[in-house]
Design a protein around this motif. Structure first.
Motif, PDB file in Angstrom:
ATOM      1  N   UNK A  23      -6.307   3.509  10.033  1.00  0.00           N
ATOM      2  CA  UNK A  23      -6.354   4.359   8.873  1.00  0.00           C
ATOM      3  C   UNK A  23      -7.222   3.751   7.896  1.00  0.00           C
ATOM      4  N   UNK A  24      -7.911   2.773   8.015  1.00  0.00           N
ATOM      5  CA  UNK A  24      -8.966   2.258   7.087  1.00  0.00           C
ATOM      6  C   UNK A  24      -8.439   1.043   6.170  1.00  0.00           C
ATOM      7  N   UNK A  25      -7.418   0.331   6.661  1.00  0.00           N
ATOM      8  CA  UNK A  25      -6.593  -0.777   5.934  1.00  0.00           C
ATOM      9  C   UNK A  25      -6.953  -1.871   6.693  1.00  0.00           C
ATOM     10  N   UNK A  26      -7.768  -2.701   6.235  1.00  0.00           N
ATOM     11  CA  UNK A  26      -8.065  -4.111   6.768  1.00  0.00           C
ATOM     12  C   UNK A  26      -7.150  -5.130   6.456  1.00  0.00           C
ATOM     13  N   UNK A  59      -7.147  -2.753  -8.600  1.00  0.00           N
ATOM     14  CA  UNK A  59      -5.530  -2.761  -8.376  1.00  0.00           C
ATOM     15  C   UNK A  59      -4.995  -3.862  -7.280  1.00  0.00           C
ATOM     16  N   UNK A  60      -3.934  -4.338  -7.659  1.00  0.00           N
ATOM     17  CA  UNK A  60      -3.208  -5.500  -6.810  1.00  0.00           C
ATOM     18  C   UNK A  60      -2.063  -5.302  -6.857  1.00  0.00           C
ATOM     19  N   UNK A  61      -1.337  -5.715  -5.693  1.00  0.00           N
ATOM     20  CA  UNK A  61       0.097  -5.888  -5.664  1.00  0.00           C
ATOM     21  C   UNK A  61       0.516  -7.158  -4.934  1.00  0.00           C
ATOM     22  N   UNK A  94       2.611   0.663   0.735  1.00  0.00           N
ATOM     23  CA  UNK A  94       2.026   0.683  -0.655  1.00  0.00           C
ATOM     24  C   UNK A  94       0.516   0.824  -0.629  1.00  0.00           C
ATOM     25  N   UNK A  95      -0.139   0.568   0.358  1.00  0.00           N
ATOM     26  CA  UNK A  95      -1.686   0.702   0.264  1.00  0.00           C
ATOM     27  C   UNK A  95      -1.922   2.173   0.863  1.00  0.00           C
ATOM     28  N   UNK A  96      -1.205   2.653   1.671  1.00  0.00           N
ATOM     29  CA  UNK A  96      -1.129   4.046   2.021  1.00  0.00           C
ATOM     30  C   UNK A  96      -1.670   4.966   0.876  1.00  0.00           C
ATOM     31  N   UNK A  97      -1.139   4.734  -0.078  1.00  0.00           N
ATOM     32  CA  UNK A  97      -1.468   5.931  -1.424  1.00  0.00           C
ATOM     33  C   UNK A  97      -2.666   5.631  -2.014  1.00  0.00           C
ATOM     34  N   UNK A  98      -3.268   4.433  -1.838  1.00  0.00           N
ATOM     35  CA  UNK A  98      -4.470   4.008  -2.430  1.00  0.00           C
ATOM     36  C   UNK A  98      -5.731   4.947  -1.909  1.00  0.00           C
ATOM     37  N   UNK A  99      -6.644   5.093  -2.815  1.00  0.00           N
ATOM     38  CA  UNK A  99      -7.728   5.953  -2.423  1.00  0.00           C
ATOM     39  C   UNK A  99      -8.823   5.236  -2.163  1.00  0.00           C
ATOM     40  N   UNK A 100      -9.095   3.991  -2.737  1.00  0.00           N
ATOM     41  CA  UNK A 100     -10.536   3.162  -2.684  1.00  0.00           C
ATOM     42  C   UNK A 100     -10.138   2.116  -1.483  1.00  0.00           C
ATOM     43  N   UNK A 101     -10.882   0.937  -1.433  1.00  0.00           N
ATOM     44  CA  UNK A 101     -10.586  -0.228  -0.643  1.00  0.00           C
ATOM     45  C   UNK A 101      -9.310  -0.465  -0.448  1.00  0.00           C
ATOM     46  N   UNK A 148       6.861  -8.743  -6.321  1.00  0.00           N
ATOM     47  CA  UNK A 148       6.565  -9.393  -7.770  1.00  0.00           C
ATOM     48  C   UNK A 148       5.827  -8.429  -8.613  1.00  0.00           C
ATOM     49  N   UNK A 149       4.875  -7.972  -7.942  1.00  0.00           N
ATOM     50  CA  UNK A 149       4.000  -7.156  -8.836  1.00  0.00           C
ATOM     51  C   UNK A 149       3.635  -5.939  -8.104  1.00  0.00           C
ATOM     52  N   UNK A 150       4.226  -4.704  -8.479  1.00  0.00           N
ATOM     53  CA  UNK A 150       3.867  -3.450  -8.035  1.00  0.00           C
ATOM     54  C   UNK A 150       2.408  -3.131  -7.733  1.00  0.00           C
TER      55      UNK A 150
END
Length: 184
Positions: free
Chosen positions: A125-128, A39-41, A90-97, A52-54
């Motif tokens: 919170x695990x976001x690099x 997944x990418x934004x 946006x990344x808060x809702x992600x479950x993986x890397x 530009x890209x959700x």
């Protein structure tokens, strides 16, 4: 991926290509390296955020690449605090890397008063966070510090033509298995 598309990115560096053209191409190449499960934004930021890209799956890469390549220069400088808040939200809702790549002009990264705290909170919170600075400027030390706080890498690029290779390198490094991000 958060891309500075401020006025300074309109500078032509090769033929007709601007700094922004090369940054957009870099994001497109990163996208090409990702698989269907990734997944990418992509956000372009100056004094405002353009999503530009959700953040989501790369369903139609060709269309997504066209969207990224179509973005032209904006105005003002990149507002770092605004950029980080949007990317982390946006990344808060992600479950993986979860990884944020910030690309900014080394001499025009504005409004970053809260940036160190935002990066530290995200790392907890695990976001690099990794940072690519283009050009040697007064903001480079602060941008480098953000990458250290975020458990990511820092790249100082003086030749914009190298951006696609550096974005690709960062994409590959982030995807390496068993990479654990520890807050610093």
């Amino acid at each position: 991926i958060v891309i500075d598309y401020s006025g300074s990115m309109a500078v032509v560096v090769e033929g007709r290509l601007t700094k922004l053209d090369l940054a957009n191409e870099a994001a497109a190449r990163s996208m090409a390296l990702l698989g269907n499960e990734d997944r990418l934004g992509v956000w372009h930021v100056d004094t405002e955020i353009k999503q530009t890209i959700p953040l989501g799956p790369l369903v139609d890469k060709e269309q997504l690449v066209r969207q990224v390549r179509a973005v032209g220069p904006g105005g003002g400088g990149i507002l770092v605090d605004l950029s980080l808040r949007a990317g982390y939200r946006a990344l808060e809702r992600e479950r993986s890397l979860r990884h944020l790549l910030l690309f900014a002009d080394g001499a025009d990264a504005e409004e970053r008063e809260r940036a160190p705290e935002l990066v530290k909170q995200a790392a907890a919170r695990g976001i690099s966070t990794s940072v690519i600075a283009l050009g040697e400027g007064e903001d480079v030390p602060a941008l480098e510090h953000l990458a250290k706080l975020g458990g990511g890498r820092f790249y100082l690029i003086t030749d914009a033509r190298k951006l696609p290779a550096v974005f690709a390198q960062e994409t590959v490094l982030v995807r390496l298995p068993h990479r654990v991000v520890q807050p610093r």
